[in-house]
Write a protein that holds these residues in place. Structure first.
Motif, PDB file in Angstrom:
ATOM      1  N   ILE A 330     -57.983  -4.346 -29.372  1.00 19.78           N
ATOM      2  CA  ILE A 330     -59.290  -4.151 -29.896  1.00 19.78           C
ATOM      3  C   ILE A 330     -60.279  -5.563 -30.129  1.00 19.78           C
ATOM      4  CG2 ILE A 330     -60.803  -3.236 -31.489  1.00 19.78           C
ATOM      5  CD1 ILE A 330     -59.045  -0.767 -31.737  1.00 19.78           C
ATOM      6  N   LEU A 331     -59.400  -6.174 -30.674  1.00 24.73           N
ATOM      7  CA  LEU A 331     -59.718  -7.592 -31.294  1.00 24.73           C
ATOM      8  C   LEU A 331     -59.876  -8.622 -30.283  1.00 24.73           C
ATOM      9  CD1 LEU A 331     -57.881  -7.998 -34.517  1.00 24.73           C
ATOM     10  CD2 LEU A 331     -60.280  -7.409 -34.359  1.00 24.73           C
ATOM     11  N   PRO A 332     -61.003  -9.471 -30.324  1.00 27.56           N
ATOM     12  CA  PRO A 332     -61.064 -10.735 -29.314  1.00 27.56           C
ATOM     13  C   PRO A 332     -59.776 -11.578 -29.199  1.00 27.56           C
ATOM     14  CG  PRO A 332     -63.009 -10.482 -30.662  1.00 27.56           C
ATOM     15  CD  PRO A 332     -62.035  -9.531 -31.353  1.00 27.56           C
ATOM     16  N   GLY A 333     -59.251 -12.040 -28.036  1.00 26.65           N
ATOM     17  CA  GLY A 333     -58.355 -12.566 -27.808  1.00 26.65           C
ATOM     18  C   GLY A 333     -58.093 -13.905 -28.777  1.00 26.65           C
ATOM     19  N   LEU A 334     -59.326 -14.520 -28.931  1.00 24.67           N
ATOM     20  CA  LEU A 334     -59.267 -15.906 -29.582  1.00 24.67           C
ATOM     21  C   LEU A 334     -58.902 -15.555 -31.102  1.00 24.67           C
ATOM     22  CD1 LEU A 334     -62.132 -17.611 -27.916  1.00 24.67           C
ATOM     23  CD2 LEU A 334     -59.744 -18.088 -27.478  1.00 24.67           C
ATOM     24  N   VAL A 335     -59.540 -14.524 -31.702  1.00 21.57           N
ATOM     25  CA  VAL A 335     -59.254 -14.538 -33.131  1.00 21.57           C
ATOM     26  C   VAL A 335     -57.996 -13.810 -33.702  1.00 21.57           C
ATOM     27  CG1 VAL A 335     -60.095 -12.657 -34.814  1.00 21.57           C
ATOM     28  CG2 VAL A 335     -61.802 -13.461 -33.282  1.00 21.57           C
ATOM     29  N   VAL A 336     -57.313 -13.063 -32.625  1.00 22.25           N
ATOM     30  CA  VAL A 336     -56.110 -12.390 -33.024  1.00 22.25           C
ATOM     31  C   VAL A 336     -55.001 -13.431 -33.760  1.00 22.25           C
ATOM     32  CG1 VAL A 336     -54.103 -11.132 -32.516  1.00 22.25           C
ATOM     33  CG2 VAL A 336     -56.481 -10.330 -31.448  1.00 22.25           C
ATOM     34  N   PRO A 337     -54.795 -14.605 -32.993  1.00 20.04           N
ATOM     35  CA  PRO A 337     -53.583 -15.565 -33.803  1.00 20.04           C
ATOM     36  C   PRO A 337     -54.222 -16.116 -34.925  1.00 20.04           C
ATOM     37  CG  PRO A 337     -54.036 -15.861 -31.225  1.00 20.04           C
ATOM     38  CD  PRO A 337     -55.252 -14.854 -32.017  1.00 20.04           C
ATOM     39  N   TYR A 338     -55.462 -16.030 -35.720  1.00 21.36           N
ATOM     40  CA  TYR A 338     -55.840 -16.548 -36.572  1.00 21.36           C
ATOM     41  C   TYR A 338     -56.174 -15.748 -37.771  1.00 21.36           C
ATOM     42  CZ  TYR A 338     -55.972 -20.536 -33.490  1.00 21.36           C
ATOM     43  OH  TYR A 338     -55.597 -21.573 -32.516  1.00 21.36           O
ATOM     44  N   LEU A 339     -55.901 -14.222 -37.424  1.00 20.42           N
ATOM     45  CA  LEU A 339     -56.161 -13.073 -38.256  1.00 20.42           C
ATOM     46  C   LEU A 339     -55.865 -13.447 -39.470  1.00 20.42           C
ATOM     47  CD1 LEU A 339     -57.739 -10.276 -38.220  1.00 20.42           C
ATOM     48  CD2 LEU A 339     -55.331  -9.279 -37.769  1.00 20.42           C
ATOM     49  N   HIS A 340     -54.611 -14.054 -39.736  1.00 26.45           N
ATOM     50  CA  HIS A 340     -53.939 -14.176 -41.153  1.00 26.45           C
ATOM     51  C   HIS A 340     -55.112 -15.063 -42.051  1.00 26.45           C
ATOM     52  CE1 HIS A 340     -52.457 -17.222 -38.640  1.00 26.45           C
ATOM     53  NE2 HIS A 340     -51.684 -17.559 -39.614  1.00 26.45           N
ATOM     54  N   MET A 341     -55.327 -16.181 -41.193  1.00 24.09           N
ATOM     55  CA  MET A 341     -56.416 -17.055 -41.943  1.00 24.09           C
ATOM     56  C   MET A 341     -57.700 -16.523 -42.277  1.00 24.09           C
ATOM     57  SD  MET A 341     -54.579 -19.916 -41.713  1.00 24.09           S
ATOM     58  CE  MET A 341     -55.721 -21.365 -41.852  1.00 24.09           C
ATOM     59  N   ILE A 342     -58.222 -15.558 -41.274  1.00 22.13           N
ATOM     60  CA  ILE A 342     -59.470 -14.805 -41.568  1.00 22.13           C
ATOM     61  C   ILE A 342     -59.157 -14.237 -42.835  1.00 22.13           C
ATOM     62  CG2 ILE A 342     -61.291 -13.623 -40.906  1.00 22.13           C
ATOM     63  CD1 ILE A 342     -60.535 -14.521 -37.875  1.00 22.13           C
ATOM     64  N   ILE A 343     -58.206 -13.206 -42.745  1.00 25.75           N
ATOM     65  CA  ILE A 343     -58.118 -12.352 -44.036  1.00 25.75           C
ATOM     66  C   ILE A 343     -57.854 -13.263 -45.382  1.00 25.75           C
ATOM     67  CG2 ILE A 343     -56.631 -10.647 -44.872  1.00 25.75           C
ATOM     68  CD1 ILE A 343     -58.283  -9.565 -42.704  1.00 25.75           C
ATOM     69  N   VAL A 371     -49.860 -10.829 -35.923  1.00 23.96           N
ATOM     70  CA  VAL A 371     -50.019 -12.216 -35.940  1.00 23.96           C
ATOM     71  C   VAL A 371     -48.471 -12.809 -35.507  1.00 23.96           C
ATOM     72  CG1 VAL A 371     -50.429 -14.370 -36.884  1.00 23.96           C
ATOM     73  CG2 VAL A 371     -51.858 -12.343 -37.486  1.00 23.96           C
ATOM     74  N   SER A 372     -47.476 -12.083 -36.023  1.00 22.08           N
ATOM     75  CA  SER A 372     -45.995 -12.712 -35.725  1.00 22.08           C
ATOM     76  C   SER A 372     -45.545 -12.621 -34.208  1.00 22.08           C
ATOM     77  CB  SER A 372     -45.142 -11.985 -36.648  1.00 22.08           C
ATOM     78  OG  SER A 372     -45.126 -10.688 -36.166  1.00 22.08           O
ATOM     79  N   GLY A 373     -46.545 -11.669 -33.682  1.00 22.16           N
ATOM     80  CA  GLY A 373     -46.335 -11.443 -32.171  1.00 22.16           C
ATOM     81  C   GLY A 373     -47.077 -12.692 -31.524  1.00 22.16           C
ATOM     82  N   PHE A 374     -47.722 -13.615 -31.974  1.00 21.13           N
ATOM     83  CA  PHE A 374     -48.296 -14.600 -31.289  1.00 21.13           C
ATOM     84  C   PHE A 374     -47.458 -15.834 -31.663  1.00 21.13           C
ATOM     85  CE2 PHE A 374     -51.479 -11.603 -31.042  1.00 21.13           C
ATOM     86  CZ  PHE A 374     -52.296 -11.972 -29.822  1.00 21.13           C
ATOM     87  N   GLY A 375     -46.233 -15.845 -32.039  1.00 15.03           N
ATOM     88  CA  GLY A 375     -45.300 -16.997 -32.523  1.00 15.03           C
ATOM     89  C   GLY A 375     -45.559 -17.538 -33.815  1.00 15.03           C
ATOM     90  N   VAL A 376     -46.458 -17.046 -34.527  1.00 20.12           N
ATOM     91  CA  VAL A 376     -46.561 -17.535 -35.935  1.00 20.12           C
ATOM     92  C   VAL A 376     -45.317 -17.356 -36.790  1.00 20.12           C
ATOM     93  CG1 VAL A 376     -48.061 -18.046 -37.896  1.00 20.12           C
ATOM     94  CG2 VAL A 376     -49.187 -17.454 -35.615  1.00 20.12           C
ATOM     95  N   GLU A 377     -44.763 -18.034 -37.785  1.00 19.82           N
ATOM     96  CA  GLU A 377     -43.985 -17.698 -38.612  1.00 19.82           C
ATOM     97  C   GLU A 377     -44.162 -16.780 -39.474  1.00 19.82           C
ATOM     98  OE1 GLU A 377     -41.905 -20.922 -40.528  1.00 19.82           O
ATOM     99  OE2 GLU A 377     -42.059 -22.252 -38.657  1.00 19.82           O
ATOM    100  N   SER A 378     -43.455 -15.677 -39.838  1.00 20.36           N
ATOM    101  CA  SER A 378     -43.833 -14.543 -41.005  1.00 20.36           C
ATOM    102  C   SER A 378     -44.175 -15.069 -42.224  1.00 20.36           C
ATOM    103  CB  SER A 378     -42.691 -13.699 -40.702  1.00 20.36           C
ATOM    104  OG  SER A 378     -42.723 -12.638 -39.411  1.00 20.36           O
ATOM    105  N   THR A 379     -43.227 -15.979 -42.626  1.00 21.72           N
ATOM    106  CA  THR A 379     -43.465 -16.564 -43.970  1.00 21.72           C
ATOM    107  C   THR A 379     -44.851 -17.173 -43.925  1.00 21.72           C
ATOM    108  OG1 THR A 379     -42.059 -18.686 -43.335  1.00 21.72           O
ATOM    109  CG2 THR A 379     -41.060 -16.806 -44.575  1.00 21.72           C
ATOM    110  N   LYS A 380     -45.199 -18.071 -43.036  1.00 20.71           N
ATOM    111  CA  LYS A 380     -46.710 -18.672 -43.007  1.00 20.71           C
ATOM    112  C   LYS A 380     -47.716 -17.664 -43.105  1.00 20.71           C
ATOM    113  CE  LYS A 380     -46.012 -23.299 -41.153  1.00 20.71           C
ATOM    114  NZ  LYS A 380     -46.573 -24.329 -40.221  1.00 20.71           N
ATOM    115  N   ILE A 381     -47.584 -16.601 -42.480  1.00 15.01           N
ATOM    116  CA  ILE A 381     -48.500 -15.536 -42.311  1.00 15.01           C
ATOM    117  C   ILE A 381     -48.572 -14.993 -43.836  1.00 15.01           C
ATOM    118  CG2 ILE A 381     -49.218 -13.134 -41.319  1.00 15.01           C
ATOM    119  CD1 ILE A 381     -47.389 -14.092 -39.143  1.00 15.01           C
TER     120      ILE A 381
END
Length: 443
Positions: A330-343, A371-381
Motif C-alpha cells: 500500500i505504502l509508496p516504495g520510497l517511504v517504506v524503508p524509512y517508516l521507522h524514522m517517520i514514526i 522495515v527489517s524486510g529492507f535490510g535495516v537492523e531490528s535494533t536500529k528500528i
C-alpha cells in the motif's frame, strides 16, 4: 483474509485500550485468541502460540518483578533521601538552580524506573518552594516529565522492557548501547533546565503582582504533606545506618547488570535477597516491603505476559507477516524503508492517540516487521521508535502516573499539554538527532 483479521485485531485492541473499555491484560489475551480461532487455529495451535509467546518474555517478566521490588525497598530504606535533601538545600532562593535541582531530584527519584514514584518524590518536595518563589507549577511538571522520559530508558522501566519483548531480547542487552545516549540526554536535560530557569526568572521579574494574584498564590501554597501517622510510618522504614552500604551495593548491582555476566532477572533476584534481610531483619518487615511493592510488580508482569501471548499468536498465525507485506504493497516504495524514522519523528504526538501498551505491542511490531524486510537492523528500528516516543510518555492522557503528577502539582491536563507539549516534542526530536549522529538509529 489473514492480514485483514490481523489489522482488525490490532485496531480492536488499540481502541479498547484508548477508550479504557478493557484492561491491557484482558484485551491482549482475549482479542488475539478470538482472532486465532476465527482463522481456524485449534487447541494445540493455541497452546503452541501461548508457550512460544510466554517463553519469549519470561526473562523480561522476572527482571521486572525483582527490579521493582528491589528499588521499591531501597526507596523505603531512604537510599535517595540525602541526595534529595541536599539538592533542595542548595537550590533555595535561586530560580535557575531550583529548575536544575528539580531535574536532579527527578533523575534520582527515577532510578527505580517508576514514573509514579518520581512524581510522588519530586513534586511534594518542591511545590512549596516553587510557590514561595512564584515559579509556575507547570514548569515543575514539565521538568519532571522530561526527567521521567530520560529515566524511562532504564531497562527496568516500562518502555525498554516492552521493546525488548518485541525483539525477544534481554532488556539490559537492549539498553547497553543506549547508555552513552542516556548520559548525553541527562547533560542536555540540565542545559534545558537552566534555560527554562532563566526564562522563568525573567517572567517572574516582568510579572506585575496584583493583590488578587498574591491571594491566589497564597491559596495555592498549601503544602502536600502526608498525615502525621503515615509520615511516622514512612520514617520508621528509613535505614540511615545502612545508607552507605545501600549506595555501594546498588552501584555494584548496576555494574553487574551492565557487565552482562549474569541474566538481569537473576541479578535483581540475588540483590533483593541480600539487601532485604540486611535492611529489614524480621520476616514480617521483609514481607511488608514485598507486599507494598508487589502490586506494581505483578501488574507489569501480567501486562508483559499478556503481550507475549499476543505476539506469539500474531507470529504463529502468520498475521504479523501478512500485515507487514500488506502495508508494503500500500505504502509508496520510497517511504517504506524509512517508516521507522517517520514514526519516530511523530512519536510524541502518537502518545496523545495511543497508550504505551498500544504503541509498543501494536504499532512497533508491525513497523519492525516491515522495515527489517529492507535490510535495516531490528535494533536500529526499535531504538528509533523508542527514542522518538519515550520522552512523550508523560504527555499521554493514557498514563495513570501523569494524572497522579497533575493532581500533586494541582494543574489540569489541558494546561499541562498547552505548556509542555511543544517542548517535550522538541526535546524528543533533538534526542533523535543526537542518536542519529551517534549511529544508534538510522536506516
Amino acid at each position: 483474509m489473514v492480514s485483514f483479521i490481523g489489522f482488525l485485531t490490532i485496531i480492536t485492541i488499540v481502541t479498547l485500550l484508548i477508550t479504557k473499555k478493557l484492561s491491557p491484560i484482558v484485551a491482549m489475551t482475549l482479542i488475539p485468541v478470538a482472532a486465532a480461532l476465527i482463522l481456524g487455529s485449534g487447541v494445540e495451535e493455541l497452546t503452541t502460540y501461548f508457550q512460544d509467546g510466554i517463553d519469549s518474555v519470561m526473562s523480561v517478566v522476572i527482571m521486572f518483578i525483582f527490579a521493582i521490588l528491589f528499588f521499591g525497598m531501597m526507596q523505603d530504606a531512604g537510599l535517595f533521601d540525602p541526595i534529595i535533601d541536599k539538592v533542595i538545600a542548595l537550590t533555595k532562593g535561586n530560580v535557575v538552580l531550583v529548575a536544575m535541582g528539580t531535574i536532579a531530584i527527578a533523575i534520582v527519584a527515577g532510578l527505580d524506573g517508576s514514573g509514579a514514584s518520581t512524581f510522588l518524590i519530586t513534586i511534594p518536595a518542591l511545590l512549596p518552594l516553587y510557590k514561595r518563589l512564584n515559579m509556575s507549577p507547570l514548569l515543575l511538571m514539565l521538568l519532571t516529565v522530561l526527567s521521567v522520559g530520560v529515566m524511562n530508558l532504564l531497562p527496568w522501566a516500562g518502555p525498554i522492557g516492552r521493546a525488548a519483548t518485541v525483539l525477544n531480547m534481554d532488556p539490559v542487552a537492549l539498553w547497553r548501547p543506549l547508555i552513552p545516549l542516556q548520559l548525553i540526554e541527562i547533560v542536555l536535560l540540565f542545559i534545558v533546565g537552566a534555560l527554562f530557569g532563566l526564562r522563568e526568572k525573567k517572567r517572574i521579574a516582568q510579572k506585575q503582582e496584583s493583590t488578587a494574584a498574591s491571594e491566589e498564590i497564597a491559596a495555592a501554597a498549601e503544602t502536600l504533606e502526608m498525615d502525621e501517622e503515615e509520615k511516622a510510618f514512612r520514617d520508621s522504614l528509613k535505614r540511615p545506618k545502612m545508607l552507605w552500604f545501600n549506595i555501594i551495593f546498588t552501584l555494584l548491582l548496576i555494574g553487574t547488570l551492565m557487565s552482562g555476566v549474569l541474566p538481569s532477572g537473576f541479578v535483581f533476584m540475588i540483590g533483593l535477597s541480600i539487601a532485604l534481610p540486611l535492611n529489614y531483619r524480621s520476616v514480617d518487615e521483609q514481607m511488608g516491603r514485598i507486599k507494598e511493592h508487589a502490586p506494581n510488580a505483578l501488574m507489569m508482569a501480567g501486562i508483559i505476559l499478556a503481550a507475549g501471548t499476543f505476539l506469539g499468536i500474531l507470529e504463529g498465525t502468520g498475521m504479523l507477516e501478512e500485515m507487514a507485506s500488506g502495508l508494503v504493497n500500500i505504502l509508496p516504495g520510497l517511504v517504506v524503508p524509512y517508516l521507522h524514522m517517520i514514526i519516530g519523528f511523530f512519536g510524541v504526538p502518537f502518545d496523545l492517540l495511543l497508550s504505551t501498551d498500544a504503541y509498543y505491542f501494536a504499532l512497533v511490531p508491525i513497523v519492525e516487521q516491515i522495515v527489517s524486510g529492507f535490510g535495516v537492523e531490528s535494533t536500529k528500528i526499535i531504538y528509533t521508535l523508542v527514542v522518538g516516543n519515550i520522552i512523550g510518555t508523560m504527555v499521554s492522557p493514557f498514563a495513570p502516573a501523569l494524572w497522579l503528577g497533575l493532581g500533586l502539582a494541582r494543574v489540569e491536563m489541558g494546561q499541562h499539554l498547552k505548556y509542555s507539549f511543544f517542548w517535550v516534542w522538541a526535546f524528543s526530536i533533538l534526542l533523535l538527532f543526537v542518536a542519529w549522529i551517534m549511529g544508534i538509529i538510522g536506516s
